[in-house]
Design a protein around this motif. Structure first.
Motif, PDB file in Angstrom:
ATOM      1  N   ARG A 192       0.897  -1.197   0.089  1.00 36.37           N
ATOM      2  CA  ARG A 192       0.153  -0.048   0.168  1.00 36.37           C
ATOM      3  C   ARG A 192       0.905   1.320   0.006  1.00 36.37           C
ATOM      4  NH1 ARG A 192      -4.346  -0.223   4.765  1.00 36.37           N
ATOM      5  NH2 ARG A 192      -5.142   1.513   3.456  1.00 36.37           N
ATOM      6  N   ALA A 193       0.248   2.339  -0.519  1.00 34.61           N
ATOM      7  CA  ALA A 193       1.088   3.659  -0.436  1.00 34.61           C
ATOM      8  C   ALA A 193       1.593   3.807   0.903  1.00 34.61           C
ATOM      9  CB  ALA A 193       0.200   4.705  -1.066  1.00 34.61           C
ATOM     10  N   LEU A 194       2.387   4.516   1.143  1.00 32.39           N
ATOM     11  CA  LEU A 194       2.890   4.967   2.671  1.00 32.39           C
ATOM     12  C   LEU A 194       2.138   5.985   3.162  1.00 32.39           C
ATOM     13  CD1 LEU A 194       5.422   4.876   4.645  1.00 32.39           C
ATOM     14  CD2 LEU A 194       6.418   6.718   3.476  1.00 32.39           C
ATOM     15  N   SER A 195       1.365   5.794   4.254  1.00 32.31           N
ATOM     16  CA  SER A 195       0.844   6.522   5.207  1.00 32.31           C
ATOM     17  C   SER A 195       1.659   7.310   5.748  1.00 32.31           C
ATOM     18  CB  SER A 195      -0.025   5.636   5.971  1.00 32.31           C
ATOM     19  OG  SER A 195       0.611   4.998   7.150  1.00 32.31           O
ATOM     20  N   TRP A 196       1.181   8.687   6.082  1.00 32.16           N
ATOM     21  CA  TRP A 196       1.815   9.751   6.903  1.00 32.16           C
ATOM     22  C   TRP A 196       1.205  10.013   8.188  1.00 32.16           C
ATOM     23  CZ3 TRP A 196       2.327  14.869   3.074  1.00 32.16           C
ATOM     24  CH2 TRP A 196       2.930  14.334   1.848  1.00 32.16           C
ATOM     25  N   THR A 197       1.795   9.616   9.033  1.00 36.50           N
ATOM     26  CA  THR A 197       1.491   9.378  10.557  1.00 36.50           C
ATOM     27  C   THR A 197       2.123  10.529  11.353  1.00 36.50           C
ATOM     28  OG1 THR A 197       1.085   7.066  10.229  1.00 36.50           O
ATOM     29  CG2 THR A 197       1.114   7.959  12.511  1.00 36.50           C
ATOM     30  N   PHE A 198       1.305  11.272  12.098  1.00 35.67           N
ATOM     31  CA  PHE A 198       1.822  12.148  13.094  1.00 35.67           C
ATOM     32  C   PHE A 198       1.278  11.889  14.550  1.00 35.67           C
ATOM     33  CE2 PHE A 198       0.999  13.600   8.731  1.00 35.67           C
ATOM     34  CZ  PHE A 198       2.294  14.455   8.563  1.00 35.67           C
ATOM     35  N   ARG A 199       2.276  12.729  15.354  1.00 34.18           N
ATOM     36  CA  ARG A 199       1.884  12.525  16.850  1.00 34.18           C
ATOM     37  C   ARG A 199       1.177  13.547  17.305  1.00 34.18           C
ATOM     38  NH1 ARG A 199       4.075   8.457  19.773  1.00 34.18           N
ATOM     39  NH2 ARG A 199       5.886   7.402  18.614  1.00 34.18           N
ATOM     40  N   THR A 200      -0.098  13.728  17.628  1.00 33.71           N
ATOM     41  CA  THR A 200      -0.819  15.037  18.007  1.00 33.71           C
ATOM     42  C   THR A 200      -1.092  14.804  19.415  1.00 33.71           C
ATOM     43  OG1 THR A 200      -2.961  13.932  17.525  1.00 33.71           O
ATOM     44  CG2 THR A 200      -2.031  14.980  15.792  1.00 33.71           C
ATOM     45  N   GLU A 201      -1.721  15.861  19.850  1.00 30.93           N
ATOM     46  CA  GLU A 201      -2.341  15.785  21.232  1.00 30.93           C
ATOM     47  C   GLU A 201      -3.260  14.879  21.605  1.00 30.93           C
ATOM     48  OE1 GLU A 201      -3.780  19.625  22.321  1.00 30.93           O
ATOM     49  OE2 GLU A 201      -1.590  20.519  22.358  1.00 30.93           O
ATOM     50  N   GLU A 202      -3.958  14.402  20.539  1.00 28.71           N
ATOM     51  CA  GLU A 202      -5.234  13.264  20.729  1.00 28.71           C
ATOM     52  C   GLU A 202      -4.491  11.812  20.503  1.00 28.71           C
ATOM     53  OE1 GLU A 202      -5.625  15.993  18.660  1.00 28.71           O
ATOM     54  OE2 GLU A 202      -6.360  17.197  20.224  1.00 28.71           O
TER      55      GLU A 202
END
Length: 316
Positions: A192-202
């Motif tokens: 699958r295409a690379l997902s963009w994952t981030f750390r947020t306050e939630e």
């Protein structure tokens, strides 16, 4: 056994023979003699390729371990003379290989005159045992539990774009803004295409951009971003030099990506030849020396102020 294992790694019995100093006729005769002694066929041979039989696959796995035992026995009695010599085969992703692993391998070879180095760059995951690779460098998740890994440095991915693109399309100020941007997507074959994952306050937040530009090469993704075709989500080790030179700008740095690392992998801790062991130590020193500067390239940077809205003229 050496001929058989080498033939599997090279994909050619003739090539394996040449590497071990045999003519094609002698290599073929030795392989036939080995199969006759075992009473099974190990390889299906054609004019174009070699294919392991089921019995051959089982025998290959044991041969690799046995030959490693032999090398270990030799090292045990020549420990004081253990030097980097012979052929060192290194695998790495294209971007990381061009910017970090390749130059390190060349410097290492220069310091060891009896060593030959072969560097294979590919963004697909290479099977070290099948490809005859001594050392592989990878970024991100590790999947093969048969391998020994050593962390070289911390890493993270960063959204980045060229100044010309940002001047034309504006800076994204929140994850939701990515929907309005041209995102360049990395998708390796069969995945699958690379997902963009981030750390947020939630917690972790994943974005799956539907980019118009899709590549299976991380190097091409970077080239497109530098050329101003859109935003890329790249390892900081791949783009730190571009950021320092002003060719790319890190974006959304207040929302860091999920942490990852650069690892070096090799088949066995016990049976590691001197050339691989010394190169792993050399890589660890090289990455440690640059880690702080590379990670600093992803530090938060202030976006230009948003353009003020024009006041609507009052009706006369």
């Amino acid at each position: 056994m050496q001929l058989f294992v080498c033939a599997v790694a090279r994909g050619s019995l003739s090539a394996a023979g040449r590497e071990l100093g045999f003519s094609p006729a002698v290599a073929s005769k030795r392989m036939t003699r080995l199969e006759a002694a075992l009473g099974v066929r190990l390889l299906q041979r054609s004019s174009r390729r070699l294919t392991l039989t089921a019995e051959g696959a089982t025998y290959h796995e044991r041969c690799v371990a046995i030959l490693a035992d032999v090398r270990e026995a030799e090292l045990a009695v020549t420990a004081g003379q253990a030097e980097a010599r012979g052929l060192l085969h290194v695998s790495a992703p294209v971007d990381l290989g061009r910017r970090w692993v390749g130059p390190a391998a060349a410097d290492f070879a220069a310091a060891h005159p009896e060593l030959r180095v072969r560097v294979s760059l590919s963004d697909r995951v290479v099977d070290l045992l099948d490809a005859g690779v001594d050392v592989a460098v990878r970024i991100g998740a590790l999947g093969d539990s048969r391998l020994v890994s050593r962390r070289l440095a911390r890493s993270r991915r960063v959204v980045c774009g060229a100044p010309a693109y940002l001047a034309r399309r504006g800076w994204p100020r929140a994850l939701a803004d990515l929907d309005a941007h041209a995102c360049i997507v990395l998708q390796r074959p069969g995945m699958r295409a690379l997902s963009w994952t981030f750390r947020t306050e939630e917690g972790l937040h994943t974005v799956r951009p539907a980019g118009r530009l899709v590549a299976d090469s991380g190097d091409l993704v970077r080239d497109w971003a530098v050329a101003g075709h859109g935003l890329a989500f790249k390892s900081i080790w791949d783009v730190a030099a571009d950021i320092d030179a002003g060719r790319l700008v890190p974006l959304l740095t207040d929302l860091p990506s999920r942490g990852s690392a650069v690892h070096v992998l090799y088949p066995s801790r016990r049976f590691q030849p001197a050339r691989a062991r010394l190169f792993v130590d050399f890589l660890a020193e090289r990455f440690a020396a640059h880690e702080a500067a590379v990670l600093a390239a992803a530090t938060p940077r202030a976006a230009p102020p948003a353009a003020p809205r024009r006041a609507r003229p009052r009706p006369a």
